[in-house]
Motif scaffolding. Sequence first.
Motif, PDB file in Angstrom:
ATOM      1  N   LEU A   1       0.746  -1.132   0.027  1.00 41.43           N
ATOM      2  CA  LEU A   1       0.245  -0.056   0.112  1.00 41.43           C
ATOM      3  C   LEU A   1       0.655   1.282  -0.015  1.00 41.43           C
ATOM      4  O   LEU A   1       0.476   2.052  -0.612  1.00 41.43           O
ATOM      5  CB  LEU A   1      -0.992   0.142   1.183  1.00 41.43           C
ATOM      6  CG  LEU A   1      -2.333  -0.820   1.237  1.00 41.43           C
ATOM      7  CD1 LEU A   1      -3.090  -0.793   2.361  1.00 41.43           C
ATOM      8  CD2 LEU A   1      -3.100  -0.177  -0.072  1.00 41.43           C
ATOM      9  N   GLY A   2       1.876   1.304   0.878  1.00 42.16           N
ATOM     10  CA  GLY A   2       2.701   2.418   0.886  1.00 42.16           C
ATOM     11  C   GLY A   2       3.421   2.682  -0.635  1.00 42.16           C
ATOM     12  O   GLY A   2       3.442   3.694  -0.773  1.00 42.16           O
ATOM     13  N   PHE A   3       4.021   1.513  -0.906  1.00 45.18           N
ATOM     14  CA  PHE A   3       4.588   1.532  -2.263  1.00 45.18           C
ATOM     15  C   PHE A   3       3.565   2.120  -3.487  1.00 45.18           C
ATOM     16  O   PHE A   3       3.849   2.955  -4.360  1.00 45.18           O
ATOM     17  CB  PHE A   3       5.536   0.513  -2.799  1.00 45.18           C
ATOM     18  CG  PHE A   3       6.286   0.715  -3.866  1.00 45.18           C
ATOM     19  CD1 PHE A   3       7.478   1.446  -3.998  1.00 45.18           C
ATOM     20  CD2 PHE A   3       6.002  -0.304  -5.074  1.00 45.18           C
ATOM     21  CE1 PHE A   3       8.222   1.477  -5.158  1.00 45.18           C
ATOM     22  CE2 PHE A   3       6.786  -0.250  -6.031  1.00 45.18           C
ATOM     23  CZ  PHE A   3       7.732   0.602  -6.102  1.00 45.18           C
ATOM     24  N   GLY A   4       2.578   1.639  -3.250  1.00 43.23           N
ATOM     25  CA  GLY A   4       1.497   1.797  -4.413  1.00 43.23           C
ATOM     26  C   GLY A   4       1.005   2.995  -4.391  1.00 43.23           C
ATOM     27  O   GLY A   4       0.726   3.629  -5.105  1.00 43.23           O
ATOM     28  N   GLY A   5       0.755   3.752  -3.031  1.00 45.07           N
ATOM     29  CA  GLY A   5       0.362   5.178  -2.980  1.00 45.07           C
ATOM     30  C   GLY A   5       1.504   6.022  -3.589  1.00 45.07           C
ATOM     31  O   GLY A   5       1.074   6.891  -4.083  1.00 45.07           O
ATOM     32  N   MET A   6       2.651   5.569  -3.389  1.00 44.14           N
ATOM     33  CA  MET A   6       3.769   6.393  -3.785  1.00 44.14           C
ATOM     34  C   MET A   6       3.669   6.484  -5.615  1.00 44.14           C
ATOM     35  O   MET A   6       3.614   7.511  -6.184  1.00 44.14           O
ATOM     36  CB  MET A   6       5.106   6.025  -3.657  1.00 44.14           C
ATOM     37  CG  MET A   6       6.180   6.855  -3.968  1.00 44.14           C
ATOM     38  SD  MET A   6       7.897   6.144  -3.606  1.00 44.14           S
ATOM     39  CE  MET A   6       8.021   4.603  -4.426  1.00 44.14           C
ATOM     40  N   LEU A   7       3.212   5.116  -6.061  1.00 44.54           N
ATOM     41  CA  LEU A   7       3.143   5.109  -7.339  1.00 44.54           C
ATOM     42  C   LEU A   7       1.922   6.060  -7.867  1.00 44.54           C
ATOM     43  O   LEU A   7       1.957   6.418  -8.929  1.00 44.54           O
ATOM     44  CB  LEU A   7       3.197   3.694  -7.840  1.00 44.54           C
ATOM     45  CG  LEU A   7       4.356   2.746  -7.906  1.00 44.54           C
ATOM     46  CD1 LEU A   7       3.977   1.375  -7.976  1.00 44.54           C
ATOM     47  CD2 LEU A   7       5.553   3.570  -8.495  1.00 44.54           C
ATOM     48  N   VAL A   8       0.716   5.851  -7.187  1.00 42.96           N
ATOM     49  CA  VAL A   8      -0.382   6.612  -7.751  1.00 42.96           C
ATOM     50  C   VAL A   8       0.120   8.299  -7.667  1.00 42.96           C
ATOM     51  O   VAL A   8      -0.480   8.856  -8.198  1.00 42.96           O
ATOM     52  CB  VAL A   8      -1.483   6.331  -6.606  1.00 42.96           C
ATOM     53  CG1 VAL A   8      -2.649   7.343  -6.906  1.00 42.96           C
ATOM     54  CG2 VAL A   8      -2.023   4.788  -6.782  1.00 42.96           C
ATOM     55  N   LYS A   9       0.855   8.754  -6.520  1.00 40.39           N
ATOM     56  CA  LYS A   9       0.857   9.885  -6.201  1.00 40.39           C
ATOM     57  C   LYS A   9       1.748  10.321  -7.565  1.00 40.39           C
ATOM     58  O   LYS A   9       1.679  11.574  -7.888  1.00 40.39           O
ATOM     59  CB  LYS A   9       1.763  10.203  -4.912  1.00 40.39           C
ATOM     60  CG  LYS A   9       1.904  11.717  -4.782  1.00 40.39           C
ATOM     61  CD  LYS A   9       2.866  11.726  -3.345  1.00 40.39           C
ATOM     62  CE  LYS A   9       2.678  13.237  -3.022  1.00 40.39           C
ATOM     63  NZ  LYS A   9       3.613  13.216  -1.767  1.00 40.39           N
TER      64      LYS A   9
END
Length: 190
Positions: A151-159
Amino acid sequence: DSINPGDLISRLSTDAQLINSAVTDQAIGLLRNAVVAIGAVIMLFCTSTSLALVSVAVLPPIVICARVVGGRMRERHQRVQELHASATSLAEQALTCIRTVHQFVAESWESQQYNRAINQAHGEALKNMKHEALFMTVMQLVINLALLCVLGFGGMLVKQKILSAGDLASFVMYSLLMGANVGGISIEYV
């Protein structure tokens, strides 16, 4: 000749139950969990390769841990089986020679021997259940921590607009599916 009939009877009945369970329930559960986990991994890579690599990186340590702990748990289960066989053997010996036991007024002594043996077996079984519960808890914790990393890494990719929010939501669902089935495999493996 060196093994008591009670030991043999107890081991045979326990072995028959274990074989029946392994052949049916565990094999089916293991196959189902493996197929679904593999399908989820494929969907993870279709959604986002970089995020999938982060998610799948946690699998080898989980599998290694499951193998090591599973082997130890099997040894402990075998010890419990041996203790139950010993208790059954004590009861079988006393019941086979009940007249001798009565003649020597040894009912109380035989009862105490059996109670000690069965209490030792049950105490060992309780320890095993506690170890299994701890193992399953740790496995779930590891899987949840892996999901938080995703989730943390995915949130960074979404950002960074590399991944859409919808793809991240799909990825999380596939991760949960994979995690639940890998957890199921580790439980079946034990």
